[in-house]
Design a protein around this motif. Sequence first.
Motif, mmCIF file in Angstrom:
data_model
loop_
_atom_site.group_PDB
_atom_site.id
_atom_site.type_symbol
_atom_site.label_atom_id
_atom_site.label_comp_id
_atom_site.label_asym_id
_atom_site.label_seq_id
_atom_site.Cartn_x
_atom_site.Cartn_y
_atom_site.Cartn_z
ATOM 1 N N GLY A 103 16.168 -9.643 -9.951
ATOM 2 C CA GLY A 103 15.336 -10.755 -10.406
ATOM 3 C C GLY A 103 14.300 -11.229 -9.421
ATOM 4 O O GLY A 103 13.704 -12.296 -9.622
ATOM 5 N N GLY A 104 14.035 -10.447 -8.363
ATOM 6 C CA GLY A 104 13.112 -10.885 -7.333
ATOM 7 C C GLY A 104 11.711 -10.346 -7.487
ATOM 8 O O GLY A 104 11.399 -9.563 -8.388
ATOM 9 N N ARG A 105 10.864 -10.770 -6.581
ATOM 10 C CA ARG A 105 9.461 -10.379 -6.515
ATOM 11 C C ARG A 105 9.178 -9.991 -5.064
ATOM 12 O O ARG A 105 9.605 -10.692 -4.137
ATOM 13 N N ILE A 106 8.436 -8.907 -4.844
ATOM 14 C CA ILE A 106 8.267 -8.397 -3.485
ATOM 15 C C ILE A 106 6.887 -7.771 -3.307
ATOM 16 O O ILE A 106 6.422 -7.009 -4.160
ATOM 17 N N VAL A 107 6.226 -8.123 -2.199
ATOM 18 C CA VAL A 107 4.966 -7.498 -1.809
ATOM 19 C C VAL A 107 5.175 -6.804 -0.467
ATOM 20 O O VAL A 107 6.103 -7.119 0.282
ATOM 21 N N LEU A 108 4.319 -5.837 -0.176
ATOM 22 C CA LEU A 108 4.444 -5.047 1.046
ATOM 23 C C LEU A 108 3.359 -5.440 2.037
ATOM 24 O O LEU A 108 2.180 -5.474 1.700
ATOM 25 N N GLN A 109 3.762 -5.698 3.275
ATOM 26 C CA GLN A 109 2.788 -5.972 4.329
ATOM 27 C C GLN A 109 2.322 -4.642 4.930
ATOM 28 O O GLN A 109 3.124 -3.886 5.466
ATOM 29 N N ILE A 110 1.031 -4.370 4.828
ATOM 30 C CA ILE A 110 0.480 -3.112 5.363
ATOM 31 C C ILE A 110 -0.249 -3.398 6.671
ATOM 32 O O ILE A 110 -0.915 -4.419 6.819
ATOM 33 N N TRP A 111 -0.202 -2.413 7.580
ATOM 34 C CA TRP A 111 -0.404 -2.750 8.994
ATOM 35 C C TRP A 111 -0.839 -1.543 9.809
ATOM 36 O O TRP A 111 -0.497 -0.409 9.490
ATOM 37 N N ALA A 177 4.784 2.678 -5.289
ATOM 38 C CA ALA A 177 6.170 2.428 -4.908
ATOM 39 C C ALA A 177 6.787 1.262 -5.662
ATOM 40 O O ALA A 177 7.975 0.968 -5.453
ATOM 41 N N GLY A 178 6.023 0.582 -6.496
ATOM 42 C CA GLY A 178 6.577 -0.475 -7.328
ATOM 43 C C GLY A 178 6.463 -1.881 -6.804
ATOM 44 O O GLY A 178 7.063 -2.804 -7.364
ATOM 45 N N PHE A 179 5.685 -2.085 -5.744
ATOM 46 C CA PHE A 179 5.516 -3.448 -5.228
ATOM 47 C C PHE A 179 4.678 -4.289 -6.179
ATOM 48 O O PHE A 179 3.865 -3.769 -6.958
ATOM 49 N N ASP A 180 4.862 -5.599 -6.096
ATOM 50 C CA ASP A 180 4.098 -6.531 -6.920
ATOM 51 C C ASP A 180 2.738 -6.854 -6.317
ATOM 52 O O ASP A 180 1.914 -7.511 -6.958
ATOM 53 N N GLY A 181 2.494 -6.408 -5.113
ATOM 54 C CA GLY A 181 1.229 -6.652 -4.432
ATOM 55 C C GLY A 181 1.355 -6.242 -2.980
ATOM 56 O O GLY A 181 2.345 -5.627 -2.570
ATOM 57 N N VAL A 182 0.349 -6.580 -2.190
ATOM 58 C CA VAL A 182 0.367 -6.268 -0.763
ATOM 59 C C VAL A 182 -0.114 -7.467 0.039
ATOM 60 O O VAL A 182 -0.883 -8.305 -0.455
ATOM 61 N N GLU A 183 0.369 -7.545 1.258
ATOM 62 C CA GLU A 183 -0.157 -8.496 2.234
ATOM 63 C C GLU A 183 -0.791 -7.688 3.357
ATOM 64 O O GLU A 183 -0.138 -6.823 3.951
ATOM 65 N N GLU A 228 -7.259 -1.942 -5.166
ATOM 66 C CA GLU A 228 -6.081 -1.115 -5.413
ATOM 67 C C GLU A 228 -4.859 -1.908 -5.862
ATOM 68 O O GLU A 228 -3.847 -1.308 -6.240
ATOM 69 N N THR A 229 -4.905 -3.223 -5.803
ATOM 70 C CA THR A 229 -3.720 -4.019 -6.095
ATOM 71 C C THR A 229 -4.093 -5.259 -6.904
ATOM 72 O O THR A 229 -5.162 -5.839 -6.687
ATOM 73 N N PRO A 230 -3.225 -5.693 -7.809
ATOM 74 C CA PRO A 230 -3.516 -6.906 -8.569
ATOM 75 C C PRO A 230 -3.256 -8.183 -7.797
ATOM 76 O O PRO A 230 -3.658 -9.267 -8.235
ATOM 77 N N LEU A 231 -2.567 -8.073 -6.629
ATOM 78 C CA LEU A 231 -2.229 -9.269 -5.866
ATOM 79 C C LEU A 231 -2.330 -8.937 -4.384
ATOM 80 O O LEU A 231 -1.637 -8.059 -3.886
ATOM 81 N N MET A 232 -3.213 -9.645 -3.692
ATOM 82 C CA MET A 232 -3.450 -9.383 -2.267
ATOM 83 C C MET A 232 -3.332 -10.670 -1.479
ATOM 84 O O MET A 232 -3.962 -11.683 -1.794
ATOM 85 N N GLY A 233 -2.507 -10.639 -0.450
ATOM 86 C CA GLY A 233 -2.404 -11.739 0.489
ATOM 87 C C GLY A 233 -2.888 -11.309 1.857
ATOM 88 O O GLY A 233 -3.137 -10.123 2.114
ATOM 89 N N LEU A 234 -3.006 -12.271 2.766
ATOM 90 C CA LEU A 234 -3.466 -12.011 4.130
ATOM 91 C C LEU A 234 -2.691 -12.894 5.084
ATOM 92 O O LEU A 234 -2.541 -14.095 4.845
ATOM 93 N N ARG A 235 -2.195 -12.304 6.173
ATOM 94 C CA ARG A 235 -1.530 -13.084 7.213
ATOM 95 C C ARG A 235 -2.408 -13.148 8.450
ATOM 96 O O ARG A 235 -2.928 -12.134 8.916
ATOM 97 N N LEU A 236 -2.564 -14.367 8.995
ATOM 98 C CA LEU A 236 -3.351 -14.616 10.188
ATOM 99 C C LEU A 236 -2.544 -15.444 11.186
ATOM 100 O O LEU A 236 -1.652 -16.217 10.793
ATOM 101 N N SER A 237 -2.879 -15.316 12.480
ATOM 102 C CA SER A 237 -2.179 -16.073 13.530
ATOM 103 C C SER A 237 -3.158 -16.442 14.635
ATOM 104 O O SER A 237 -3.054 -15.938 15.758
#
Length: 366
Positions: A103-111, A177-183, A228-237
């Motif tokens: 029942g979860g949702r998961i995105v992949l962080q690409i790096w 691979a079946g992810f819901d999106g990427v970060e 390439e993805t319907p959902l894209m996030g971004l991590r910054l620091s």
Amino acid sequence: MPMALPPSPSPMPSLFSPMVLGALELPNRIWMAPLTRCRAEDGHVPGALMAEYYAQRASAGLIIAEATMAMEGHSAFWHEPGIHSQAQVDGWRLTTDAVHRAGGRIVLQIWHGGRACHPLLNGGRVPVAPSPIAITGDTVRTPEGKQPYVVPRELDDDEIPAIVEGFRLAARNAMAAGFDGVEVHGANGYLLDEFLRDGSNHRSGPYGGPIAQRARLLLEVLEAVAGETPLMGLRLSPLNSYNAMADSDPIGLITWLARRLNDLPLAYLHLMRGDFLGRQQGDVLSPAREHYRGVLVSNMGYDATEAEAAIAAGAVDAVAFGTAFLANPDLPARIRRGAPLNEPDPATFYSPGPAGYTDYPTLASV
């Protein structure tokens, strides 16, 4: 001894309010931050153990899977996963299927590890970076033990399109691979962050100098990934000094980026609010909230009480928890019930096998 959860009102209505993220409906705002655990199998292939680990944590509002190699030959952690081969895509499918069944949702962080990579992890290949400046004051784990970082090779401008293409293909593979999106990982002193910050980017030309040019690689990657993805996030620091990072104006950097990111189809901005090592201080959340019009997620050092207050006040839209989720696979249930938290074991953060990985108890098992 269990780590006590600070007293707080139950059931924390802001943390447990649903939210919509692209096409996803998230049941809560308790996200799982990306956590490097070094449990991939040979060839940087995710296996059944990783699938079990992530499925255990499927009650998160959103799981952001760990930093994953976008392209071959840029390992920085020895046993981190990749997403650049068919075997890796097939391996990650074990995880996404398991999380979705739960029942979860998961995105992949690409790096891309940039100068944090090491020749001993990459068949002798010298790491690349915006400028030939080595990470100092730390070591990297390798098959030959801990080693100092090496001076990276400065990327030529004409090599950069291949980096962008690598991220694009990684996003495509994540969808396969079946992810819901990427970060996209633009934080913590890895390649994209190295270009962003002036402490590590001393180059001239179209990818160096003022912020707009230092941010060019990141923006090109985001534009490529978005296709390439319907959902894209971004991590910054912008404040984090991990991996010997620094910037002369982190507030100016996040302010410029927050405005510019409004022009891109970004589903969320995931912002680390502080510095692992406490060297750089400042408030990066306020300018991000002021100038970025999308979903803002914060991370670093929150307990449930502070997270609830931040969301209730509108300072952020969700909070990503790191070590709390590492040690507590049922973290949302524990927060809802005001239950004590398991104490994480740092000795097993990067060790192989299930110990300190899939064996933390849930409320139902104690």
